[in-house]
Design an enzyme around this catalytic site. Sequence first.
Site, mmCIF file in Angstrom:
data_model
loop_
_atom_site.group_PDB
_atom_site.id
_atom_site.type_symbol
_atom_site.label_atom_id
_atom_site.label_comp_id
_atom_site.label_asym_id
_atom_site.label_seq_id
_atom_site.Cartn_x
_atom_site.Cartn_y
_atom_site.Cartn_z
ATOM 1 N N THR A 46 -26.602 7.293 -6.745
ATOM 2 C CA THR A 46 -26.991 6.018 -7.332
ATOM 3 C C THR A 46 -26.333 4.878 -6.572
ATOM 4 O O THR A 46 -25.277 5.065 -5.981
ATOM 5 C CB THR A 46 -26.525 5.973 -8.809
ATOM 6 N N VAL A 47 -26.941 3.700 -6.611
ATOM 7 C CA VAL A 47 -26.248 2.490 -6.180
ATOM 8 C C VAL A 47 -26.161 1.529 -7.352
ATOM 9 O O VAL A 47 -27.077 1.417 -8.164
ATOM 10 C CB VAL A 47 -26.935 1.789 -4.991
#
Length: 572
Positions: free
Chosen positions: A381-382
């Site tokens: 994820t970012v």
Amino acid sequence: MHQRKISFSQIVLGSILIFGFMQANAQDRLSGRTFSTRSAVMAQHGMACTSQPLATQAAIDVLKKGGTAVDAAIAANSVLGVTEPEMNGIGGDLFAIVYDAKTNKLYGLNASGRSPYSLTLDEFKKRGLSAIPNEGPLAVSVPGCVDGWFELHNKFGRIPMQQLLQYAIHYARDGFPIADEAAYEWKADQKKLLIYPNTATVYLPGGKPLSRGEIFKNPQLANTLEKIANNGRDIFYKGEIAKSIDAYMKKNGGYLSYKDLADHVSTWVDLVSTTYRGYRVWELPPNGQGIAVLQMLNILEGFDFSNIKFGSPEHIHLFVEAKKLAYEDRAKYYADMDFAKVPVEQLISKKYADQRRKLIEMDKASASFTAGDAALSGGETVYLTVADDQGNMVSLIQSNFSAFGSGLTPDGLGFVLQNRGALFNLQEGQNNTYMPHKRPFHTIIPAFVTKDDKPYMSFGVMGGSFQPLGQVEILMNMIDFGMNEQEAGDAPRIDHQGSSSPTGVNKNGVGTILLESGFSFETIRALMQMGHSIGYEVPGSYGGYQCIHYDAASKVYFGASDPRKDGMAAGY
């Protein structure tokens, strides 16, 4: 996310050698502060914090050109999809919380996609599957990211999308040097990338992953982003990109169709919140796991931490027991609320927390709670956050779920499709049971904090099922232990995984506390004497944090970025 458990003796040795040096360095440089590796970034007119410096710089450039926080966030997110394709991209989903200074109001956006119309629970039964495979066509759900960008831009944007996407188009076409963590992930996932020819062609140029500092170009993705920039969101969901995805899925045994894409919409939702020692913490309601943060905070608020030190056995024990209680509810209730009755108000109420807190024993690890499904751990994820000179702030998270998602790259498009559908379960009658056109349970959660009805902090901690734990740790570090925004992210972290039921992964049924380097031998020994099982995860397994704290009195933004990632905070 790649994990391994290490022996108790290795934990102690690692703690002494690794964190001892880091601690001494930080204390010398920051006048006795224990946990900072660097100072927070401070600025008056704007701030951007992301996991990749090129994305942070794009956001700052947009702010300097007069763009809003949302404009800058879209530019940064699109760059991250190019520079960190293992983590995120236009084949994934998006969630956001936006603070609008003009109306002094918070807005929540759920831009997650739904399962295919044509894929049914019966199909999984015919195949004899007890779980949805993590890779391949069965795990693919509608990508919500692009629609999320346009929803955010339509409501809060100022600079045209054609300009905002130029940064990502440039890096995709002309190339950029691969950063350290990305290079590590690419190498670790080489076997997955080789499964599908299109994916290998795009992400393994020359037949192997690039090393740190090597230049990566993705002209297919540059062309795709250029089409979106020039033609809008409909080319992705109703035009030639949608048709390309439909054709590719049909060729590869998939069910995601043109109709699934054409019918996709994002949803503006009412946020939910609780208070923690005078601060109000805001989350999005399910299908995400954000309310687990609120449940944990409500339980922990009933304990007096004024005489409990960070990293003490009492701190870690109470934190882990609160997590077990919240994650029992997470496993049972959290799901798409269009398909399931989720008693959100009850779950996040103080009264409910009072009842649940009574189950915690102060000197003993509980073996009677049920933690969430082990399959929910992991996740790539970012998270990013941006603030502008008008006081607007955005908390945004975006993901493919697993590294490189499903592994499927449609012909000529240059991005992988997410595998978020793998988070459905296949047992009939449960809240998160698979159904067509349903949003799966989501791990990615942005967060926001207000104080006295004013913005205080926009933050998030990426990392699969770890995210609620990471958010609670940040809040406790700042509120209970007096750390600043950078110290709170640098401090060693606590994870807990495995079932706490008698049939769980451990003989005593308590699960495993996974400690980052930096906790004392005395604390570890005391936890073991309470009945806790202790383990350790490799570096990189404890999430990634970004934060903007706003000081209303001085009108200054304070930015923090996690040293565990490649990114940075920057202001102007």
